[in-house]
Design a protein around this motif. Structure first.
Motif, PDB file in Angstrom:
ATOM      1  N   ALA A  72       0.830  -1.207   0.000  1.00 46.49           N
ATOM      2  CA  ALA A  72       0.000   0.000   0.000  1.00 46.49           C
ATOM      3  C   ALA A  72       0.866   1.258   0.000  1.00 46.49           C
ATOM      4  O   ALA A  72       0.486   2.279  -0.602  1.00 46.49           O
ATOM      5  N   ARG A  73       2.017   1.210   0.645  1.00 41.66           N
ATOM      6  CA  ARG A  73       2.940   2.347   0.594  1.00 41.66           C
ATOM      7  C   ARG A  73       3.415   2.588  -0.830  1.00 41.66           C
ATOM      8  O   ARG A  73       3.538   3.745  -1.276  1.00 41.66           O
ATOM      9  N   ALA A  74       3.681   1.514  -1.547  1.00 39.20           N
ATOM     10  CA  ALA A  74       4.077   1.654  -2.951  1.00 39.20           C
ATOM     11  C   ALA A  74       2.944   2.255  -3.777  1.00 39.20           C
ATOM     12  O   ALA A  74       3.176   3.113  -4.638  1.00 39.20           O
ATOM     13  N   MET A  75       1.721   1.822  -3.512  1.00 39.92           N
ATOM     14  CA  MET A  75       0.571   2.350  -4.248  1.00 39.92           C
ATOM     15  C   MET A  75       0.422   3.855  -4.012  1.00 39.92           C
ATOM     16  O   MET A  75       0.194   4.625  -4.955  1.00 39.92           O
ATOM     17  N   GLU A  76       0.562   4.295  -2.777  1.00 36.46           N
ATOM     18  CA  GLU A  76       0.410   5.715  -2.473  1.00 36.46           C
ATOM     19  C   GLU A  76       1.546   6.538  -3.076  1.00 36.46           C
ATOM     20  O   GLU A  76       1.324   7.659  -3.545  1.00 36.46           O
ATOM     21  N   LYS A  77       2.753   5.986  -3.059  1.00 37.43           N
ATOM     22  CA  LYS A  77       3.874   6.718  -3.662  1.00 37.43           C
ATOM     23  C   LYS A  77       3.687   6.861  -5.174  1.00 37.43           C
ATOM     24  O   LYS A  77       3.963   7.927  -5.750  1.00 37.43           O
ATOM     25  N   LEU A  78       3.207   5.821  -5.824  1.00 38.32           N
ATOM     26  CA  LEU A  78       2.955   5.894  -7.262  1.00 38.32           C
ATOM     27  C   LEU A  78       1.835   6.881  -7.572  1.00 38.32           C
ATOM     28  O   LEU A  78       1.909   7.625  -8.555  1.00 38.32           O
ATOM     29  N   ALA A  79       0.800   6.888  -6.746  1.00 40.36           N
ATOM     30  CA  ALA A  79      -0.284   7.846  -6.955  1.00 40.36           C
ATOM     31  C   ALA A  79       0.182   9.269  -6.716  1.00 40.36           C
ATOM     32  O   ALA A  79      -0.296  10.205  -7.363  1.00 40.36           O
ATOM     33  N   GLU A  80       1.113   9.449  -5.802  1.00 37.75           N
ATOM     34  CA  GLU A  80       1.642  10.790  -5.527  1.00 37.75           C
ATOM     35  C   GLU A  80       2.323  11.376  -6.748  1.00 37.75           C
ATOM     36  O   GLU A  80       2.233  12.584  -7.004  1.00 37.75           O
ATOM     37  N   TYR A  81       2.987  10.548  -7.535  1.00 34.49           N
ATOM     38  CA  TYR A  81       3.673  11.008  -8.735  1.00 34.49           C
ATOM     39  C   TYR A  81       2.795  10.902  -9.988  1.00 34.49           C
ATOM     40  O   TYR A  81       3.292  11.072 -11.101  1.00 34.49           O
ATOM     41  N   GLY A  82       1.517  10.603  -9.824  1.00 36.20           N
ATOM     42  CA  GLY A  82       0.615  10.553 -10.969  1.00 36.20           C
ATOM     43  C   GLY A  82       0.739   9.314 -11.815  1.00 36.20           C
ATOM     44  O   GLY A  82       0.178   9.268 -12.922  1.00 36.20           O
ATOM     45  N   GLU A  83       1.428   8.287 -11.332  1.00 35.13           N
ATOM     46  CA  GLU A  83       1.555   7.020 -12.066  1.00 35.13           C
ATOM     47  C   GLU A  83       0.369   6.126 -11.686  1.00 35.13           C
ATOM     48  O   GLU A  83       0.512   5.135 -10.975  1.00 35.13           O
ATOM     49  N   TYR A  84      -0.811   6.487 -12.207  1.00 35.26           N
ATOM     50  CA  TYR A  84      -2.034   5.809 -11.780  1.00 35.26           C
ATOM     51  C   TYR A  84      -2.112   4.377 -12.296  1.00 35.26           C
ATOM     52  O   TYR A  84      -2.694   3.513 -11.640  1.00 35.26           O
TER      53      TYR A  84
END
Length: 442
Positions: free
Chosen positions: A245-257
């Motif tokens: 989930a940390r990876a998911m949030e970090k990817l969403a933070e950079y717009g890599e949906y």
């Protein structure tokens, strides 16, 4: 606590003695060969001594790396992994506190990435795939490590609405997706086709070529043998889903949906494998729907919501289910008003929104619908607006008179045709028949 005064001086001398013993153990002489076991022990003791001294992070890091390399040569992988992780943590600390003019920020990111990657390899040799995957994720985060004053004007560090202005580094994206794959093999991830880098080690090119895109469903592609093999490589340790989930949030933070949706599929796969339906699973399902809408794939969001999510009885009664349903319906029906009501922080879904992570709430706030017509106002609410400095146009009365006359003539002709038709069918009224008889007498 770090040593001070004479105690610190004694520790420094002790560390230097251990360093000399380690170098001597690695030397080759006429009657002896290098002893990496003793050298690793002496390097480890020297690093511990520098740690107790305090303020000697650079020396401690160097001795940690030397100790880890020696431990790797004789199979002490767990100790080596611990030393690599400690060295990487010291490198992260040195990026902000320690002044090293010989290394740039990019070099520090790369060094920290390599240390975490070596720790991942050591844990994998030890058979700890969970810790190996976690270290691999940290190696990806290390490439996104923020610098000091030298990078204040970097566009990639600017955050607007909870999202980075610039995209993620390609190497960092590859490392994070590899960490997600290490937790959950791609055949078990229903969103594996959203992975942007790398190829799964479980992929079968010949089988994938024979399957059309319409049949690309994770339950139909993998067979029993592949599924059982993937389950053995899945990380089943407690709270492994929180790491992904940390990876998911970090990817969403950079717009890599797309990659974030790929990570969200891994989170749900881990929770579903436990066999328990918890609130964490409901929130993971909701995250899947939100990220699918974020990339504009309302078809996938609706499909998996109906075919997968709603098959869970506990999810049906959760607040997250209502939030997902409202968002999907609003986007599917192209209705801006319903979308605003669904994500209103003070509306009916306020509890479900507050339970989401701040990053997912930002994603919900940025959902947009293109090409939607506004709701038409009622005829009673329409008001004619006249621009300032212009004269209202007065309709031409002649045109209205002509139109009225034409409409009246057309109505009379229609009435005559209807009367003739009624007479032919014998359905004329008595008054009309009497009028016709009087006309015949005349």
């Amino acid at each position: 606590m770090p040593s001070t005064g004479q105690a610190r001086t004694d520790k420094l001398n002790e560390a230097q003695d251990y360093q000399k013993k380690a170098k001597k153990a690695l030397q080759k002489s006429l009657f002896s060969s290098p002893d990496p076991v003793s050298a690793a022990l002496f390097y480890h003791r020297a690093a511990e001594a520098y740690k107790q001294c305090g303020g000697e992070d650079r020396l401690e890091r160097l001795h940690r790396v030397a100790s880890a390399e020696c431990h790797m040569t004789h199979g002490a992988y767990a100790i080596a992994a611990g030393d690599y992780v400690r060295a990487a943590e010291l490198m992260e600390r040195s990026s902000s506190n320690e002044k090293e003019g010989t290394m740039t920020m990019e070099e520090k990111r790369r060094e920290c990435h390599d240390l975490y990657e070596n720790a991942s390899k050591a844990w994998r040799e030890e058979g700890e795939i969970g810790r190996a995957a976690e270290c691999l994720l940290q190696s990806g985060f290390a490439l996104l490590m923020r610098g000091g004053e030298e990078e204040e004007e970097d566009d990639s560090l600017i955050v607007l609405g909870g999202q980075r202005l610039m995209g993620m580094n390609r190497n960092a994206l590859e490392a994070i997706e590899a960490a997600v794959k290490s937790h959950v093999p791609d055949p078990l991830n229903r969103y594996k086709h959203f992975r942007q880098t790398g190829v799964s080690m479980f992929a079968n090119p010949e089988e994938a070529a024979t399957i059309s895109s319409k049949d690309d469903d994770h339950n139909n592609i993998i067979n029993d043998e592949t599924r059982s093999m993937c389950l053995t490589h899945m990380v089943k340790s407690s709270f492994a889903h929180e790491t992904v989930a940390r990876a998911m949030e970090k990817l969403a933070e950079y717009g890599e949906y797309k990659s974030a949706l790929y990570a969200a599929g891994a989170v749900t796969a881990l929770l579903e494998n436990d066999g328990f339906s918890t609130i964490s699973l409901s929130r993971a399902y909701c995250a899947e729907s939100i990220l699918a809408l974020a990339i504009g794939d309302v078809v996938a969001a609706d499909k998996y919501f109906l075919e997968i999510h709603l098959q869970n009885n506990n999810y049906l009664t959760s607040r997250e289910c209502k939030l997902s349903e409202d968002l999907i319906r609003a986007v599917k029906m192209r209705n801006d008003e319903d979308l605003e009501l669904a994500r209103n922080p003070n509306g009916e879904n306020r509890t479900a929104l507050s339970n989401l992570s701040p990053m997912l709430r930002n994603v919900v706030a940025t959902l947009r619908i293109s090409g939607v017509a506004k709701s038409m106002a009622s005829s009673n609410d329409k008001v004619a607006v006249v621009e300032a400095g212009t004269v209202p146009q007065v309709p031409d009365s002649t045109a209205y008179d002509t139109t009225a006359k034409t409409n009246a003539t057309t109505d009379e002709n229609l009435d005559d045709e209807l009367d003739d038709l009624m007479k032919d069918m014998g359905l004329a009224s008595d008054n009309e028949q009497n009028d016709d008889d009087d006309d015949e007498d005349d």
